[in-house]
Design an enzyme around this catalytic site. Structure first.
Site, PDB file in Angstrom:
ATOM      1  N   SER A 110      86.459  83.084  69.309  1.00 45.25           N
ATOM      2  CA  SER A 110      85.290  83.483  68.519  1.00 45.25           C
ATOM      3  C   SER A 110      85.036  84.980  68.650  1.00 45.25           C
ATOM      4  O   SER A 110      85.034  85.702  67.668  1.00 45.25           O
ATOM      5  CB  SER A 110      84.052  82.673  68.913  1.00 45.25           C
ATOM      6  N   ASP A 114      86.744  86.160  76.521  1.00 48.13           N
ATOM      7  CA  ASP A 114      87.249  85.366  77.639  1.00 48.13           C
ATOM      8  C   ASP A 114      87.964  86.313  78.605  1.00 48.13           C
ATOM      9  O   ASP A 114      88.966  86.930  78.260  1.00 48.13           O
ATOM     10  CB  ASP A 114      88.221  84.306  77.115  1.00 48.13           C
ATOM     11  N   SER A 119      91.540  82.233  75.396  1.00 49.88           N
ATOM     12  CA  SER A 119      91.305  81.875  73.996  1.00 49.88           C
ATOM     13  C   SER A 119      92.357  82.470  73.063  1.00 49.88           C
ATOM     14  O   SER A 119      92.366  82.162  71.869  1.00 49.88           O
ATOM     15  CB  SER A 119      89.914  82.346  73.551  1.00 49.88           C
ATOM     16  N   TYR A 475      82.388  83.365  83.231  1.00 53.36           N
ATOM     17  CA  TYR A 475      83.117  84.437  83.922  1.00 53.36           C
ATOM     18  C   TYR A 475      84.465  83.885  84.365  1.00 53.36           C
ATOM     19  O   TYR A 475      84.761  83.746  85.542  1.00 53.36           O
ATOM     20  CB  TYR A 475      82.334  84.945  85.134  1.00 53.36           C
TER      21      TYR A 475
END
Length: 529
Positions: A110, A114, A119, A475
């Site tokens: 998105s 990350d 991702s 995190y």
């Protein structure tokens, strides 16, 4: 050379590259298989427009636009075979079903924040489903709610709220380029946390594409899956298209402040850090304070800077009076404080100059990536003074790793640890984020800086939560553990660190909605069998 001739040559070059791309794509069996499958539910012209194979001239720019950690933007980093950039919800459904038919893993991105690149990086053949085009935001002030698509950023959400109301906000992160999809699905927090809790506490509804390609809302997915995607990491269960969130009230005037103490100059600095630990978690719920512990240099000698940054939902006189009573060691004065609108405090926390138009929050700052490593911890009992003194020594020895300590308490103490998958509620004084950034490329620099973060994290073992040692899911930190076969036991190592006892229920949900484990990454929730 005449401008008309230059234009003709540029056009010719474009046509050559475009036709080469088309001809190369036509010979790529993976591209052809995916395109053929997508075209069964999407017109073929539309399907080809959202696909970027590695030979497409725009492939590199699309891939790199939302890589936010330069460690995962090297020639050695595994790259997706194809990037899928949906512009409609139906495109996401088709991408999910067709990726399975073609036999490729699907990574969902998105905003690209990350920390471990999970991702958009994978060790086996994969596609990226890049959600950046799905960014619509619909504000309903009369019902104090909003529908936000996963590809929108926090900055875009804040700006749209502000356009509709100056007395509403949303409790989420301070970085405006973070994507809504990942942030909310992993809990999400910000400066309104002590007043209102985490972002996922305010999710009212959602739209998700499941492993069968079906689009489901809260009623369609059921309460177990709806529970899981509010802090449990939606990427283990499906693709969230949009969240409906409840907005919160903020006063017309809020106050921000920053007070710095340098250990080399101020013998009181350790007292400030020590007392912050108890005061920040127990003071008025309208006050959020972050303590930054950062290596610094004074007269060519290493030292540590203690910085207290705060947001108070009220005026400057109110917070000055409050902290003179609760936290006199800080020495906060009216002159340290600045009153402003809530939307301006969003800019202040992002280190954007006060007075900058709020529209700056719409800037996505694509292609902006540092080399970085992050880790996290939870502190449940105050670190004693001698412990802080030993921490200062360790930080000056290492020289580069900083700590951002975010106060809990308030609303965080009031919600059950099982309300959502995010279980870090009562009993936690504050969360630590270990942070190190660097500019040099290469393995030597990577090893140097990441090992410093790991060494400081190991040193802090004596002061932080235990059994399990807790960590914050958003995190991401693969040092905690990863899985190679997605077994329950492998997943439990990082699953209990991120979710404590809620790991068990997440496994049950995963088993029910994605038993064949299509939606997976190196730290995803595994099915039970």
């Amino acid at each position: 050379m005449h401008s008309s001739m230059r234009l003709s040559l540029s056009l010719a070059l474009f046509l050559v590259l475009f036709n080469f791309s088309l001809s190369y794509a036509a010979s790529d069996p993976t591209y052809q298989s995916l395109l053929q499958c997508l075209s069964q539910s999407i017109p073929s012209q539309n399907a080809s427009a959202i696909l970027f194979s590695s030979n497409n001239p725009s492939y590199a720019s699309v891939l790199q636009a939302y890589i936010r950690n330069a460690r995962f933007n090297t020639s050695e980093t595994p790259k997706p075979a194809i990037i899928i950039t949906p512009t409609e919800e139906s495109h996401v459904s088709a991408a999910v079903t067709c990726s399975q038919k073609v036999g490729f893993q699907l990574k969902v991105r998105s905003g690209g924040h990350d920390y471990e690149g999970l991702s958009y990086v994978f060790g086996k053949p994969f596609f990226i489903l890049d959600m950046f085009n799905l960014r619509s935001i619909s504000i309903d002030i009369s019902n104090e709610s909003a529908w936000v698509q996963s590809g929108a950023t926090l900055g875009e959400l804040y700006y749209n709220i502000w356009e509709s109301s100056n007395v509403h906000g949303f409790p989420a992160g301070v970085c405006p380029t973070v994507g809504v999809g990942g942030h909310l699905s992993g809990a999400g927090y910000g400066t309104l946390m002590r007043k209102y809790g985490v972002s996922s506490d305010h999710i009212m509804d959602a739209r998700i594409v499941d492993v069968n390609g079906k689009i489901l809302d809260r009623n369609g997915m059921g309460e177990d899956l709806f529970w899981a995607i509010r802090g449990g990491g939606a990427a283990s269960f499906g693709v969230v298209l949009a969240y409906k969130v409840k907005l919160v009230r903020v006063p017309e005037t809020v106050t921000v402040f920053r007070v710095d103490r340098l250990l080399a100059d101020d013998a009181n600095a350790t007292d400030v850090a020590y007392n912050w630990q108890s005061v920040a978690a127990t003071t008025d719920n309208n006050l959020f304070m972050r303590m930054l512990l950062q290596p610094a240099t004074r007269n060519r000698r290493r030292t540590v800077r203690v910085s207290i940054r705060g947001l108070y939902l009220g005026d400057a006189n109110g917070v000055a009076t409050l902290l003179n009573n609760d936290f006199p060691e800080l020495g906060l004065t009216r002159e340290n404080c600045t009153e402003m609108r809530w939307i301006d405090s969003v800019l202040w926390w992002t280190n954007i100059d006060v007075g900058t138009p709020a529209a700056v929050l719409l800037d996505r700052n694509i292609n902006d990536a540092d080399f970085l490593k992050r880790k996290s911890d939870y502190v449940q009992t105050p670190i004693p003074r001698d412990g802080l003194e030993s921490l200062w020594q360790k930080m000056t020895q290492l020289g580069n790793v900083g700590l951002a300590c975010n106060a809990y308490g308030g609303r965080m103490d009031e919600l059950s640890a099982t309300e959502t998958p995010f279980s870090h509620r009562a009993g936690n004084l504050y969360k630590i984020q270990y942070s190190v950034n660097w500019d040099e490329a290469g393995n030597e620099a990577d090893m140097n800086y990441t090992s410093q973060a790991r060494e400081l994290h190991e040193f802090m073992t004596q002061f932080v939560s235990k059994n399990p040692r807790r960590a914050y899911f958003n995190y991401r930190d693969i040092d905690i553990g990863t899985t190679e076969n997605w077994s329950y036991e492998q997943g439990k190592v990082y699953g209990e660190s991120y979710f404590t006892g809620n790991y068990e229920r997440l496994v049950d949900v995963k088993t029910a909605v994605d038993p064949k484990n299509f939606f997976r990454n190196e730290q995803s929730i595994p099915p039970r069998t």
